[in-house]
Write a protein that holds these residues in place. Structure first.
Motif, PDB file in Angstrom:
ATOM      1  N   GLU A 202       0.829  -1.208   0.000  1.00  0.00           N
ATOM      2  CA  GLU A 202       0.000   0.000   0.000  1.00  0.00           C
ATOM      3  C   GLU A 202       0.864   1.258   0.000  1.00  0.00           C
ATOM      4  N   GLU A 203       1.979   1.226   0.724  1.00  0.00           N
ATOM      5  CA  GLU A 203       2.887   2.370   0.730  1.00  0.00           C
ATOM      6  C   GLU A 203       3.486   2.603  -0.655  1.00  0.00           C
ATOM      7  N   LEU A 204       3.821   1.524  -1.341  1.00  0.00           N
ATOM      8  CA  LEU A 204       4.324   1.653  -2.712  1.00  0.00           C
ATOM      9  C   LEU A 204       3.237   2.208  -3.640  1.00  0.00           C
ATOM     10  N   ARG A 205       1.997   1.743  -3.439  1.00  0.00           N
ATOM     11  CA  ARG A 205       0.900   2.233  -4.280  1.00  0.00           C
ATOM     12  C   ARG A 205       0.692   3.733  -4.116  1.00  0.00           C
ATOM     13  N   ARG A 206       0.858   4.211  -2.909  1.00  0.00           N
ATOM     14  CA  ARG A 206       0.645   5.641  -2.655  1.00  0.00           C
ATOM     15  C   ARG A 206       1.689   6.513  -3.337  1.00  0.00           C
ATOM     16  N   GLU A 207       2.825   5.902  -3.701  1.00  0.00           N
ATOM     17  CA  GLU A 207       3.835   6.684  -4.425  1.00  0.00           C
ATOM     18  C   GLU A 207       3.381   6.989  -5.851  1.00  0.00           C
ATOM     19  N   LEU A 208       2.419   6.210  -6.334  1.00  0.00           N
ATOM     20  CA  LEU A 208       1.933   6.406  -7.701  1.00  0.00           C
ATOM     21  C   LEU A 208       0.722   7.331  -7.685  1.00  0.00           C
ATOM     22  N   TRP A 255      10.667   0.725  -9.581  1.00  0.00           N
ATOM     23  CA  TRP A 255       9.525   0.594  -8.654  1.00  0.00           C
ATOM     24  C   TRP A 255       9.026  -0.847  -8.647  1.00  0.00           C
ATOM     25  N   CYS A 256       8.995  -1.464  -9.813  1.00  0.00           N
ATOM     26  CA  CYS A 256       8.547  -2.849  -9.891  1.00  0.00           C
ATOM     27  C   CYS A 256       9.479  -3.773  -9.100  1.00  0.00           C
ATOM     28  N   ALA A 257      10.772  -3.486  -9.149  1.00  0.00           N
ATOM     29  CA  ALA A 257      11.735  -4.303  -8.389  1.00  0.00           C
ATOM     30  C   ALA A 257      11.463  -4.188  -6.898  1.00  0.00           C
ATOM     31  N   ARG A 258      11.140  -3.008  -6.416  1.00  0.00           N
ATOM     32  CA  ARG A 258      10.805  -2.828  -4.997  1.00  0.00           C
ATOM     33  C   ARG A 258       9.528  -3.585  -4.652  1.00  0.00           C
ATOM     34  N   ALA A 259       8.548  -3.575  -5.578  1.00  0.00           N
ATOM     35  CA  ALA A 259       7.316  -4.318  -5.328  1.00  0.00           C
ATOM     36  C   ALA A 259       7.595  -5.816  -5.286  1.00  0.00           C
ATOM     37  N   ALA A 260       8.489  -6.293  -6.163  1.00  0.00           N
ATOM     38  CA  ALA A 260       8.828  -7.720  -6.182  1.00  0.00           C
ATOM     39  C   ALA A 260       9.491  -8.141  -4.885  1.00  0.00           C
ATOM     40  N   ALA A 261      10.272  -7.227  -4.263  1.00  0.00           N
ATOM     41  CA  ALA A 261      10.921  -7.543  -2.994  1.00  0.00           C
ATOM     42  C   ALA A 261       9.904  -7.731  -1.878  1.00  0.00           C
ATOM     43  N   ALA A 267       2.668 -14.217  -5.335  1.00  0.00           N
ATOM     44  CA  ALA A 267       1.897 -13.017  -4.970  1.00  0.00           C
ATOM     45  C   ALA A 267       2.227 -11.830  -5.873  1.00  0.00           C
ATOM     46  N   LEU A 268       3.319 -11.912  -6.668  1.00  0.00           N
ATOM     47  CA  LEU A 268       3.704 -10.767  -7.496  1.00  0.00           C
ATOM     48  C   LEU A 268       2.626 -10.437  -8.527  1.00  0.00           C
ATOM     49  N   GLN A 269       2.106 -11.476  -9.204  1.00  0.00           N
ATOM     50  CA  GLN A 269       1.099 -11.240 -10.252  1.00  0.00           C
ATOM     51  C   GLN A 269      -0.162 -10.565  -9.695  1.00  0.00           C
ATOM     52  N   PRO A 270      -0.849 -11.152  -8.674  1.00  0.00           N
ATOM     53  CA  PRO A 270      -2.057 -10.495  -8.173  1.00  0.00           C
ATOM     54  C   PRO A 270      -1.765  -9.159  -7.485  1.00  0.00           C
TER      55      PRO A 270
END
Length: 470
Positions: A202-208, A255-261, A267-270
């Motif tokens: 959610e924190e990553l989503r808020r960056e967008l 950003w995607c790499a941070r999300a993958a971490a 869980a990455l796909q959903p």
């Protein structure tokens, strides 16, 4: 008044002594006093006035002044009496005493009875002439109104169709985005995503942040391609649905790499689908909001234009009427540059706002037609003394002097058959001069035509009279 006093008047040639006596008996001798009004412009013509001696000025209110348009100074000249043949007949001017004398005043009903009894054929001809002329004018004015209404309706439908279609498309897409959100959340739960992971996601989503479409399609395509390549390398399917919203919101491979971490394994796909869905939903909601706002503005413009929520005589800001008219005619302004030169400190005026909007419609529509859809339309307002001046100018070819001189005549038009009735400027003149006590004029030359409308801040009493019949 005696019959022998009427005998010298040429208008009564052919009447017998008995007929003159009947006419004299049915009328009244009225003295003429200089400066005193005998009858007034716009009132029902209930009497027929025949000059015996003296003089009467016929006065019309033009702009802010009373103008003498004719003088009755020859015995036997007459005025009024129109209701003998037309129940809607009104005085065309005010009869004001100019030199002491006398006038015979005969009620219109008496004139009608005597005319029917003495000259039945002539009476029928006159009555038929009145009714035919009024019917022709009424039918032509109704057609002018229908043509104007059709033009405005077509333009309004065009203007509303775009935001309405955009809202419909956004709602359909929003339905799909919501379905994706629900599906992705269910899969994240099935993958036993922890509360800490979801919080980090959610924190990553808020960056967008949803952004307006990039005006550079090549740059946007490059960002989407970079994200699609990263997603494909990490086993994420359906990149065509995930990459575009993420790229539009500002996501990049880092950003995607941070999300993958944060999102381990399946869980990455959903997780990325959920983020893309939330971004898409926010963007689509923004589109719906903007589309409905635009529709609301158009409805407000229609209300302002038609004045449905206001009584007849109101204090109005003329710029509101001009702007709402531009909205109503927006479909015709595609290649036209609109230049607004609204003066500072222009006061509101007391006016019939809906009728003035009809004036602006005619003037602006004519200006756009004159420019053939390409040029500069100039709208200007300024205060001058106790009046406000509105100018509608265009950069069209202009009017020859002979055309400008007849532009305000009823039924005069230079447009092709079927494209104009020649009533637009006549109606505008009537509304400005007769309803508001103002004035309208044309200044035309090649490349510059300006129609100036001068309106008093407070209309004179003559501008508040009964609505002219048409």
């Amino acid at each position: 008044m005696r019959a022998d006093q009427l005998r010298p008047l040429p208008i009564f040639d052919g009447l017998s002594d008995g007929q003159l006596a009947e006419l004299a008996e049915g009328g009244t001798e009225i003295p003429i006093e200089p400066g005193v009004d005998l009858f007034r412009e716009g009132e029902h013509a209930d009497f027929w006035w025949v000059l015996i001696d003296g003089a009467i000025d016929l006065v019309r209110h033009v702009g802010r002044e009373d103008t003498v348009v004719a003088r009755m100074d020859v015995p036997g000249r007459w005025a009024g009496g129109f209701r003998a043949w037309d129940e809607h007949g009104v005085y065309l001017a005010t009869g004001r005493g100019a030199a002491a004398g006398r006038v015979l005043r005969v009620p219109a009903e008496v004139l009608r009875e005597r005319s029917n009894a003495w000259f039945p054929f002539g009476g029928h001809l006159i009555q038929g002439l009145y009714h035919t002329a009024r019917s022709i004018e009424s039918t032509a004015r109704q057609r002018e109104s229908l043509v104007t209404l059709g033009t405005l309706a077509a333009g309004l439908a065009h203007e509303i169709n775009n935001p309405a279609a955009a809202a419909t498309r956004a709602v359909d897409a929003l339905q799909a985005a919501c379905a994706t959100l629900v599906s992705s959340l269910g899969r994240l739960a099935a993958d036993e995503l922890s509360a800490a992971q979801f919080t980090a996601l959610e924190e990553l989503r808020r960056e967008l942040e949803p952004r307006a479409p990039d005006p550079d399609p090549l740059a946007r395509a490059d960002r989407e391609q970079a994200l699609s390549s990263w997603l494909a390398r990490h086993g994420v399917s359906g990149t065509w649905a995930i990459a575009p919203p993420l790229a539009a919101a500002g996501a990049d491979p880092a950003w995607c790499a941070r999300a993958a971490a944060v999102l381990e394994g399946p869980a990455l796909q959903p997780g990325l689908e959920w983020v893309a869905g939330t971004v898409s939903a926010a963007t689509l909601l923004g589109e719906v909001k903007e589309s409905t706002r635009r529709i609301s503005e158009l409805v407000a413009a229609v209300r302002s234009y038609s004045q449905l929520d206001r009584s007849s005589l109101q204090r109005v800001d003329l710029t509101d009427g001009l702007d709402s008219t531009l909205v109503m005619l927006g479909h015709k302004l595609g290649g036209v540059t609109v230049l607004r030169e609204y003066g500072a400190g222009v006061p509101p005026i007391e006016a019939y706002a809906g009728e003035l909007n009809r004036v602006w419609t005619n003037l602006i529509d004519n200006a756009v037609d004159a420019m053939d859809g390409s040029g500069t339309l100039r709208l200007a307002t300024r205060a001058e003394g106790d009046s406000v001046v509105v100018e509608v100018g265009d950069t069209g070819p202009g009017m020859p002097p002979e055309v400008a001189g007849r532009a305000f005549e009823a039924f005069y038009t230079t447009k092709e058959v079927g494209k104009g009735t020649g009533l637009g400027l006549d109606i505008a003149r009537r509304i400005v001069e007769e309803r508001h006590g103002g004035a309208i004029a044309i200044d035309s030359r090649p490349g510059r035509t300006v129609l100036s409308v001068r309106l008093p801040i407070r209309p004179p009493a003559t501008g508040r009279g009964p609505r002219p019949r048409s």
